[in-house]
Scaffold this motif. Structure first.
Motif, PDB file in Angstrom:
ATOM      1  N   ALA A 124      41.264 -42.055 -11.320  1.00 43.56           N
ATOM      2  CA  ALA A 124      42.161 -41.116 -11.991  1.00 43.56           C
ATOM      3  C   ALA A 124      43.467 -40.968 -11.219  1.00 43.56           C
ATOM      4  CB  ALA A 124      41.489 -39.750 -12.127  1.00 43.56           C
ATOM      5  N   PRO A 125      44.616 -41.048 -11.883  1.00 41.33           N
ATOM      6  CA  PRO A 125      45.906 -40.936 -11.186  1.00 41.33           C
ATOM      7  C   PRO A 125      46.076 -39.623 -10.434  1.00 41.33           C
ATOM      8  CG  PRO A 125      46.214 -41.814 -13.402  1.00 41.33           C
ATOM      9  CD  PRO A 125      44.794 -41.365 -13.314  1.00 41.33           C
ATOM     10  N   ASP A 126      45.535 -38.525 -10.969  1.00 44.73           N
ATOM     11  CA  ASP A 126      45.739 -37.241 -10.308  1.00 44.73           C
ATOM     12  C   ASP A 126      44.872 -37.065  -9.062  1.00 44.73           C
ATOM     13  OD1 ASP A 126      43.306 -37.008 -11.554  1.00 44.73           O
ATOM     14  OD2 ASP A 126      43.754 -35.129 -12.574  1.00 44.73           O
ATOM     15  N   GLN A 127      43.981 -38.029  -8.802  1.00 48.22           N
ATOM     16  CA  GLN A 127      43.155 -37.987  -7.597  1.00 48.22           C
ATOM     17  C   GLN A 127      43.621 -38.987  -6.544  1.00 48.22           C
ATOM     18  OE1 GLN A 127      40.515 -35.870  -7.017  1.00 48.22           O
ATOM     19  NE2 GLN A 127      41.091 -34.861  -8.935  1.00 48.22           N
ATOM     20  N   ALA A 128      44.679 -39.707  -6.851  1.00 49.89           N
ATOM     21  CA  ALA A 128      45.098 -40.805  -5.980  1.00 49.89           C
ATOM     22  C   ALA A 128      45.461 -40.336  -4.574  1.00 49.89           C
ATOM     23  CB  ALA A 128      46.275 -41.550  -6.618  1.00 49.89           C
ATOM     24  N   GLU A 129      46.233 -39.278  -4.469  1.00 45.21           N
ATOM     25  CA  GLU A 129      46.687 -38.817  -3.152  1.00 45.21           C
ATOM     26  C   GLU A 129      45.516 -38.385  -2.280  1.00 45.21           C
ATOM     27  OE1 GLU A 129      49.812 -35.563  -1.205  1.00 45.21           O
ATOM     28  OE2 GLU A 129      49.749 -35.888  -3.370  1.00 45.21           O
ATOM     29  N   ALA A 130      44.593 -37.624  -2.846  1.00 47.98           N
ATOM     30  CA  ALA A 130      43.434 -37.171  -2.071  1.00 47.98           C
ATOM     31  C   ALA A 130      42.571 -38.349  -1.642  1.00 47.98           C
ATOM     32  CB  ALA A 130      42.614 -36.183  -2.898  1.00 47.98           C
ATOM     33  N   LEU A 131      42.403 -39.333  -2.509  1.00 44.30           N
ATOM     34  CA  LEU A 131      41.587 -40.498  -2.177  1.00 44.30           C
ATOM     35  C   LEU A 131      42.253 -41.347  -1.102  1.00 44.30           C
ATOM     36  CD1 LEU A 131      38.988 -41.935  -2.789  1.00 44.30           C
ATOM     37  CD2 LEU A 131      40.087 -43.065  -4.728  1.00 44.30           C
ATOM     38  N   ARG A 132      43.578 -41.479  -1.174  1.00 46.89           N
ATOM     39  CA  ARG A 132      44.302 -42.224  -0.133  1.00 46.89           C
ATOM     40  C   ARG A 132      44.129 -41.577   1.232  1.00 46.89           C
ATOM     41  NH1 ARG A 132      48.505 -42.828  -4.026  1.00 46.89           N
ATOM     42  NH2 ARG A 132      49.557 -40.999  -3.157  1.00 46.89           N
ATOM     43  N   ALA A 133      44.059 -40.270   1.262  1.00 46.49           N
ATOM     44  CA  ALA A 133      43.886 -39.567   2.536  1.00 46.49           C
ATOM     45  C   ALA A 133      42.467 -39.707   3.067  1.00 46.49           C
ATOM     46  CB  ALA A 133      44.243 -38.100   2.362  1.00 46.49           C
ATOM     47  N   LEU A 134      41.488 -39.814   2.156  1.00 48.15           N
ATOM     48  CA  LEU A 134      40.089 -39.887   2.567  1.00 48.15           C
ATOM     49  C   LEU A 134      39.678 -41.273   3.047  1.00 48.15           C
ATOM     50  CD1 LEU A 134      37.284 -38.538   2.742  1.00 48.15           C
ATOM     51  CD2 LEU A 134      36.944 -39.170   0.331  1.00 48.15           C
ATOM     52  N   VAL A 135      40.164 -42.298   2.413  1.00 50.95           N
ATOM     53  CA  VAL A 135      39.701 -43.663   2.679  1.00 50.95           C
ATOM     54  C   VAL A 135      39.801 -44.052   4.157  1.00 50.95           C
ATOM     55  CG1 VAL A 135      40.282 -46.098   2.311  1.00 50.95           C
ATOM     56  CG2 VAL A 135      39.963 -44.579   0.350  1.00 50.95           C
ATOM     57  N   PRO A 136      40.932 -43.854   4.840  1.00 52.87           N
ATOM     58  CA  PRO A 136      41.001 -44.293   6.242  1.00 52.87           C
ATOM     59  C   PRO A 136      39.974 -43.617   7.141  1.00 52.87           C
ATOM     60  CG  PRO A 136      43.189 -43.836   5.379  1.00 52.87           C
ATOM     61  CD  PRO A 136      42.216 -43.316   4.375  1.00 52.87           C
ATOM     62  N   ARG A 137      39.572 -42.409   6.819  1.00 51.85           N
ATOM     63  CA  ARG A 137      38.621 -41.682   7.656  1.00 51.85           C
ATOM     64  C   ARG A 137      37.200 -42.223   7.507  1.00 51.85           C
ATOM     65  NH1 ARG A 137      41.056 -36.906   5.354  1.00 51.85           N
ATOM     66  NH2 ARG A 137      39.000 -36.216   4.599  1.00 51.85           N
ATOM     67  N   LEU A 138      36.938 -42.980   6.439  1.00 54.79           N
ATOM     68  CA  LEU A 138      35.594 -43.492   6.182  1.00 54.79           C
ATOM     69  C   LEU A 138      35.443 -44.972   6.531  1.00 54.79           C
ATOM     70  CD1 LEU A 138      34.945 -41.815   2.710  1.00 54.79           C
ATOM     71  CD2 LEU A 138      34.457 -40.917   4.994  1.00 54.79           C
ATOM     72  N   LEU A 139      36.485 -45.594   7.009  1.00 54.61           N
ATOM     73  CA  LEU A 139      36.456 -47.042   7.259  1.00 54.61           C
ATOM     74  C   LEU A 139      35.511 -47.353   8.415  1.00 54.61           C
ATOM     75  CD1 LEU A 139      37.957 -49.482   6.007  1.00 54.61           C
ATOM     76  CD2 LEU A 139      39.496 -49.381   7.985  1.00 54.61           C
TER      77      LEU A 139
END
Length: 308
Positions: A124-139
């Protein structure tokens, strides 16, 4: 001659003219109506004939699909010997499609190393910013993200690191605890469906199954997500039902099309067989486009190399 005579004469002429027009129009209307009636009868006959042809073709197609479905296990037998395949179901993916292809992977000698279902929030486009912030922390340790701000690419890179491993890769695959922790965090954040089973094991290949709906923004995100998974592992296939918007996005993007195989018409048994064959093709380092819209279901043989 009196005025009365002239009036009567003119009235008689006008009456005769009106009568002639009425009689002529009636005769013309009859001919036109007759012609239209004939045309209607001809068209009705043509429609009936076309309906009969459609019913015949539908019956033949149904018989062919039943034959393909019955022979599918033997068609794919031995195609994926010992290959591990991670299956990712995108929002809107039909569970029947996912189950059918997973069964064929097993029939082909492969094994489904894990199944993961994405929620609508993952694309979902409206979740993009939050997901971008989360991804690096889970790598996982040792994995790297590409230099980009595209949410689909970043999410696909993370999922690829969690679900796949390229044979001979320098970096170690994610450990089971790392994968379990990352997937649990994604589920808690609402991006994947929580799973009660064990965390997926890394597979060489990945299959991303999409639905039939079309939404330009979500389709583009899913296409780039699948492309990123493909680049992390040994190969990936994006398969979807007729009407999917994600498959045309990949086919229209030279960068994605060069690495990611696509299959349309996944509701049909021929496309399901083609999906397994495309996975084998990916394992061999080749890419293809398959399904009814593509006009072919069978990967072409690899070109012969120079004689040694």
């Amino acid at each position: 001659m009196s005025l009365r005579y002239h009036v009567v004469s003119i009235a008689a002429v006008l009456l005769a003219l009106a009568l002639g027009v009425v009689l002529g129009a009636s005769a013309l209307s009859g001919r036109v109506l007759g012609a239209l009636t004939n045309d209607r009868d001809v068209l009705a006959g043509q429609v009936q004939a076309l309906q009969g042809d459609r019913a015949t073709v539908g019956a033949q197609l149904g018989a062919t699909e039943r034959l393909v479905a019955a022979g599918a296990p033997s068609t794919v037998a031995g195609v994926l010997p010992g290959r591990g395949v991670a299956v990712v179901a995108a929002p809107g993916a039909d569970p029947g499609d996912v189950d059918a292809v997973a069964d064929l992977i097993t029939d082909a000698g492969g094994r489904v190393t894990g199944r993961l279902a994405l929620t609508d929030a993952a694309v979902a486009p409206d979740q993009a910013e939050a997901l971008r912030a989360l991804v690096p922390r889970l790598l996982p340790a040792g994995a790297q993200l590409p230099t980009t701000t595209d949410t689909g690419t970043l999410t696909g890179s993370l999922l690829g690191a969690l679900l796949t491993v390229r044979p001979g890769a320098v970096a170690d695959p994610a450990t089971a605890p790392e994968a379990a922790t990352a997937l649990r965090a994604l589920a808690d954040a609402g991006y994947v469906v929580p799973s009660e089973g064990p965390a997926p094991e890394p597979g060489e290949l990945a299959l991303v199954v999409a639905g039939a709906g079309a939404d330009p923004a979500r389709d583009a995100t899913l296409a780039r997500l699948a492309g990123a998974i493909d680049r992390v592992g040994a190969g990936a296939v994006l398969a979807a039902r007729t009407g999917s918007g994600a498959v045309p996005v990949v086919r229209g993007d030279p960068a994605l099309r060069s690495g990611l195989s696509t299959v349309d018409g996944l509701e049909g048994p021929a496309s399901r067989v083609a999906t397994v064959l495309a996975l084998r093709e990916q394992a061999d380092g080749r890419t293809g486009v398959y399904g009814p819209a593509a006009g072919t279901f069978t990967p072409q043989p690899a070109p012969a190399g120079p004689a040694g």
